[in-house]
Design a protein around this motif. Structure first.
Motif, PDB file in Angstrom:
ATOM      1  N   THR A 110       6.275  34.999 109.045  1.00 22.08           N
ATOM      2  CA  THR A 110       5.446  35.278 107.989  1.00 22.08           C
ATOM      3  C   THR A 110       6.789  35.648 106.762  1.00 22.08           C
ATOM      4  O   THR A 110       7.727  36.252 106.969  1.00 22.08           O
ATOM      5  CB  THR A 110       4.845  36.785 107.828  1.00 22.08           C
ATOM      6  OG1 THR A 110       3.798  36.675 108.940  1.00 22.08           O
ATOM      7  CG2 THR A 110       4.209  37.106 106.734  1.00 22.08           C
ATOM      8  N   PHE A 111       6.809  34.875 105.605  1.00 17.14           N
ATOM      9  CA  PHE A 111       7.623  35.116 104.354  1.00 17.14           C
ATOM     10  C   PHE A 111       7.024  35.913 103.604  1.00 17.14           C
ATOM     11  O   PHE A 111       5.779  35.796 103.178  1.00 17.14           O
ATOM     12  CB  PHE A 111       7.709  33.892 103.854  1.00 17.14           C
ATOM     13  CG  PHE A 111       9.078  32.980 104.589  1.00 17.14           C
ATOM     14  CD1 PHE A 111       8.746  32.335 105.467  1.00 17.14           C
ATOM     15  CD2 PHE A 111      10.284  32.665 103.965  1.00 17.14           C
ATOM     16  CE1 PHE A 111       9.555  31.571 106.422  1.00 17.14           C
ATOM     17  CE2 PHE A 111      11.248  32.011 104.696  1.00 17.14           C
ATOM     18  CZ  PHE A 111      10.969  31.667 105.880  1.00 17.14           C
ATOM     19  N   ARG A 112       7.359  37.300 103.324  1.00 14.28           N
ATOM     20  CA  ARG A 112       6.742  38.036 102.392  1.00 14.28           C
ATOM     21  C   ARG A 112       7.836  38.096 101.202  1.00 14.28           C
ATOM     22  O   ARG A 112       8.801  38.685 100.942  1.00 14.28           O
ATOM     23  CB  ARG A 112       6.860  39.378 103.057  1.00 14.28           C
ATOM     24  CG  ARG A 112       6.130  40.636 102.090  1.00 14.28           C
ATOM     25  CD  ARG A 112       5.986  42.088 102.773  1.00 14.28           C
ATOM     26  NE  ARG A 112       4.835  41.585 104.031  1.00 14.28           N
ATOM     27  CZ  ARG A 112       4.485  42.348 104.730  1.00 14.28           C
ATOM     28  NH1 ARG A 112       4.889  43.665 104.912  1.00 14.28           N
ATOM     29  NH2 ARG A 112       3.461  42.050 105.591  1.00 14.28           N
ATOM     30  N   ASP A 154      10.727  26.047 112.668  1.00 10.41           N
ATOM     31  CA  ASP A 154      11.515  26.231 113.835  1.00 10.41           C
ATOM     32  C   ASP A 154      12.702  27.262 113.555  1.00 10.41           C
ATOM     33  O   ASP A 154      13.226  27.118 112.434  1.00 10.41           O
ATOM     34  CB  ASP A 154      12.342  24.886 113.739  1.00 10.41           C
ATOM     35  CG  ASP A 154      13.517  24.791 115.129  1.00 10.41           C
ATOM     36  OD1 ASP A 154      13.703  25.604 115.460  1.00 10.41           O
ATOM     37  OD2 ASP A 154      13.591  23.475 115.796  1.00 10.41           O
ATOM     38  N   PRO A 155      12.875  28.148 114.349  1.00 10.44           N
ATOM     39  CA  PRO A 155      13.925  29.403 114.197  1.00 10.44           C
ATOM     40  C   PRO A 155      15.198  28.908 113.947  1.00 10.44           C
ATOM     41  O   PRO A 155      15.862  29.757 113.275  1.00 10.44           O
ATOM     42  CB  PRO A 155      13.599  30.250 115.287  1.00 10.44           C
ATOM     43  CG  PRO A 155      12.849  29.544 116.331  1.00 10.44           C
ATOM     44  CD  PRO A 155      12.166  28.229 115.771  1.00 10.44           C
ATOM     45  N   LYS A 156      15.417  27.639 114.225  1.00  9.73           N
ATOM     46  CA  LYS A 156      16.828  27.166 114.008  1.00  9.73           C
ATOM     47  C   LYS A 156      16.976  26.592 112.478  1.00  9.73           C
ATOM     48  O   LYS A 156      17.997  26.367 111.880  1.00  9.73           O
ATOM     49  CB  LYS A 156      17.342  26.149 114.991  1.00  9.73           C
ATOM     50  CG  LYS A 156      17.315  26.834 116.443  1.00  9.73           C
ATOM     51  CD  LYS A 156      18.012  25.587 117.246  1.00  9.73           C
ATOM     52  CE  LYS A 156      16.994  24.445 117.654  1.00  9.73           C
ATOM     53  NZ  LYS A 156      15.942  24.816 118.270  1.00  9.73           N
ATOM     54  N   GLU A 157      15.906  26.743 111.885  1.00 11.18           N
ATOM     55  CA  GLU A 157      16.032  26.258 110.211  1.00 11.18           C
ATOM     56  C   GLU A 157      16.438  27.522 109.522  1.00 11.18           C
ATOM     57  O   GLU A 157      16.356  28.807 109.982  1.00 11.18           O
ATOM     58  CB  GLU A 157      14.686  25.748 110.035  1.00 11.18           C
ATOM     59  CG  GLU A 157      14.280  24.297 110.458  1.00 11.18           C
ATOM     60  CD  GLU A 157      13.123  23.824 109.835  1.00 11.18           C
ATOM     61  OE1 GLU A 157      13.148  22.847 109.133  1.00 11.18           O
ATOM     62  OE2 GLU A 157      12.022  23.988 110.636  1.00 11.18           O
ATOM     63  N   ARG A 158      16.514  27.362 108.349  1.00 15.47           N
ATOM     64  CA  ARG A 158      16.965  28.349 107.362  1.00 15.47           C
ATOM     65  C   ARG A 158      15.963  28.866 106.548  1.00 15.47           C
ATOM     66  O   ARG A 158      14.831  28.263 106.398  1.00 15.47           O
ATOM     67  CB  ARG A 158      18.109  27.896 106.330  1.00 15.47           C
ATOM     68  CG  ARG A 158      19.180  27.063 107.402  1.00 15.47           C
ATOM     69  CD  ARG A 158      19.906  26.117 106.480  1.00 15.47           C
ATOM     70  NE  ARG A 158      19.123  25.259 106.022  1.00 15.47           N
ATOM     71  CZ  ARG A 158      19.361  24.059 104.929  1.00 15.47           C
ATOM     72  NH1 ARG A 158      20.842  24.339 104.242  1.00 15.47           N
ATOM     73  NH2 ARG A 158      18.603  23.458 104.399  1.00 15.47           N
ATOM     74  N   LEU A 168      19.932  31.602 108.941  1.00 14.45           N
ATOM     75  CA  LEU A 168      18.878  30.972 109.809  1.00 14.45           C
ATOM     76  C   LEU A 168      17.735  32.084 110.146  1.00 14.45           C
ATOM     77  O   LEU A 168      17.885  33.010 110.420  1.00 14.45           O
ATOM     78  CB  LEU A 168      19.941  30.748 111.162  1.00 14.45           C
ATOM     79  CG  LEU A 168      21.094  29.587 111.100  1.00 14.45           C
ATOM     80  CD1 LEU A 168      21.561  29.262 112.535  1.00 14.45           C
ATOM     81  CD2 LEU A 168      20.390  28.522 110.299  1.00 14.45           C
ATOM     82  N   ILE A 169      16.725  31.368 110.420  1.00 12.43           N
ATOM     83  CA  ILE A 169      15.516  32.271 110.547  1.00 12.43           C
ATOM     84  C   ILE A 169      15.707  33.092 111.849  1.00 12.43           C
ATOM     85  O   ILE A 169      15.493  34.203 111.935  1.00 12.43           O
ATOM     86  CB  ILE A 169      14.251  31.534 110.964  1.00 12.43           C
ATOM     87  CG1 ILE A 169      13.912  30.537 109.520  1.00 12.43           C
ATOM     88  CG2 ILE A 169      13.282  32.335 111.161  1.00 12.43           C
ATOM     89  CD1 ILE A 169      13.347  31.217 108.404  1.00 12.43           C
TER      90      ILE A 169
END
Ligand code: HEM
Ligand code: SF4
Ligand code: FES
Lengths: 254, 158
Positions: free
Chosen positions: A24-26, A48-52, A97-98
């Motif tokens: 979730t992006f708040r 993908d959690p390896k993305e930013r 990174l996420i």
């Protein structure tokens, strides 16, 4: 999320599974054409959690809500245009990174503080650049120009190496509580860029820049909070640079 | 935590009051920095104030810890403090100078510290003016009163 015990079979099964998770992006939205209030808006994003964080913002802007407004240019931590307050800390969206900022909780994204918000994550950078211009961030020399290049020893170059790395992203200045108050303090970024020339052996305007930073709203307003050093995406020792300018002002040796 | 996809940005109470031709005021920082601000100041009062905080701090460590030891710990602690104890101490010029120095340094140090705090927290110029006025008045009053007492103290008063 993860099971504590994971045997080989499970581990191999995992590799075929989708790497995507829902995050979730708040985001703190502000649109002066709609309302004078800023509002938090949630966007669930498959990522993908390896993305930013920047990739997440792109997904939202490109696929969900095209009105989302933010600055970015290089997307690789060079141009300094996408500093924002992510989970309460100033960072570059393109270098965050996420997986490093706990994707299990909503990730809050808002504009950097202390500058006028124009829309969503875009702020008016003019006061920031005004402070930068005020410290004369360019080489000033006296006397005749040398016929060839201006030589400098490796040690002399090393003296101000750290402060040459600044990309003017404003993460430091907009993390400084003294700057938040009235915006008159020169701010860490301006001092870092003054430092870069004050301690450059080829430059002759060190005294002048020191006098500028001796001002009421110059280096003496620094309270050694260290927010700037924590915020700097280039790893510059910002607070140390400010202290070195203070010391140079007292000893007039630089 | 809400995960619904409907955007939360919508008409805020009573529909759109703002549009392209009538935009809302921007979210401003406390005060803008322009080409003309901050006005440069001559002299280096701020540097002197900054240095004074460190130097007076170093001296205060000795003075204050010594003071606390003598007044509250050694030789029976607080219970011994009374008119006679103060009179006895101030009979010696050494303790008079000690207390005078501590009074002046602590008051100026504390006042300058609070001046910084006011500069950091008070946003409106009038608020700053009033708070600083109050601070300086209280500081001058306390320093003068304290100094007067140290110099005119009379052990035989009744
Ligand atoms: C005991 C030895 C002391 C030392 C070493 C010391 C040191 C310092 C220093 C270095 C600062 C500046 C901090 C900064 O610029 O960020 C400061 C601030 C301050 N001091 Fe002291 N001090 C001492 C005692 C006192 C006393 C006795 C008082 C009260 C009368 C006092 C009140 C303050 C105040 C109000 C501030 C401003 C607060 C702040 O800057 O956040 N100090 N002190
Ligand atoms: S010093 Fe670091 S945080 Fe500050 S503007 Fe330069 S790169 Fe950004
Ligand atoms: S987009 Fe250029 S620094 Fe992040």
């Amino acid at each position: 999320m993860a099971t504590p015990v994971m045997d080989k079979a499970e581990a191999t099964a995992k590799t075929d599974a989708s790497p995507y998770i829902t995050v979730t992006f708040r985001i703190r939205r502000f649109n002066p054409e709609v309302s004078e209030h800023a509002v938090w808006e949630d966007f669930p994003v498959e990522i993908d959690p390896k993305e930013r964080v920047l990739d997440g913002l792109h997904k939202i802007k490109w696929d969900v809500d095209g009105t989302l407004t933010f600055r970015r240019s290089c997307a690789h931590g060079i141009c300094g245009s996408d500093a924002m307050r992510i989970n309460g800390k100033n960072r570059l969206a393109c270098k965050t990174l996420i997986k490093d900022i706990n994707p299990e909780k909503p990730i809050t994204v808002e504009a950097i503080k202390g500058l006028t918000v124009l829309k969503d994550l875009v702020v008016d950078m003019e006061p920031f650049f005004q402070a930068y211009r005020d410290v004369m961030p360019f080489l000033v020399t006296k006397g005749n120009e040398p016929t060839r290049e201006r030589l400098q020893s490796a040690e002399d170059r090393e003296r101000f190496d750290d402060t040459t790395k600044c990309i003017l992203c404003a993460a430091c200045t907009s993390s400084c509580p003294v700057f938040w108050n009235d915006g008159q303090y020169f701010g860490p970024a301006a001092i870092v860029n003054a430092h870069r020339f004050i301690f450059d052996s080829r430059d002759d305007a060190g005294e002048q820049r020191l006098e500028i930073l001796n001002d009421k709203d110059g280096v003496w307003r620094c309270r050694t909070t260290f927010n700037c050093t924590d915020a700097c995406p280039r790893g510059i020792e910002v607070t140390k640079a400010i202290q070195e300018v203070k010391r140079a002002l007292i000893t007039r040796r630089f | 935590m809400s995960t619904d996809t409907t955007p939360a940005v919508g008409p805020v109470e009573g529909g759109h009051v703002h549009d392209v031709d009538n935009p809302a005021p921007l979210i401003e920082p406390p005060r803008k920095r322009t080409g003309r601000t901050p006005r440069s100041t001559r002299g280096n009062f701020e540097m002197a104030a900054w240095l004074f905080m460190r130097l007076s701090g170093v001296v205060l460590v000795v003075l204050v810890i010594g003071h606390l030891l003598i007044q509250l710990v050694l030789d029976g602690g607080v219970s011994k403090i009374g008119f006679a104890f103060v009179a006895g101490r101030w009979a010696s010029p050494f303790w008079q100078v000690w207390d005078l120095l501590m009074l002046w340094l602590a008051m100026l140090h504390g006042a300058n510290g609070l001046r910084t705090v006011i500069n950091d927290y008070a946003e409106r110029p009038t608020t700053r003016l009033w708070l600083k006025g109050l601070l300086y008045t209280a500081t001058v009053f306390t320093i003068l009163l304290g100094t007067l007492v140290i110099f005119t103290f009379d052990p035989n008063i009744r």
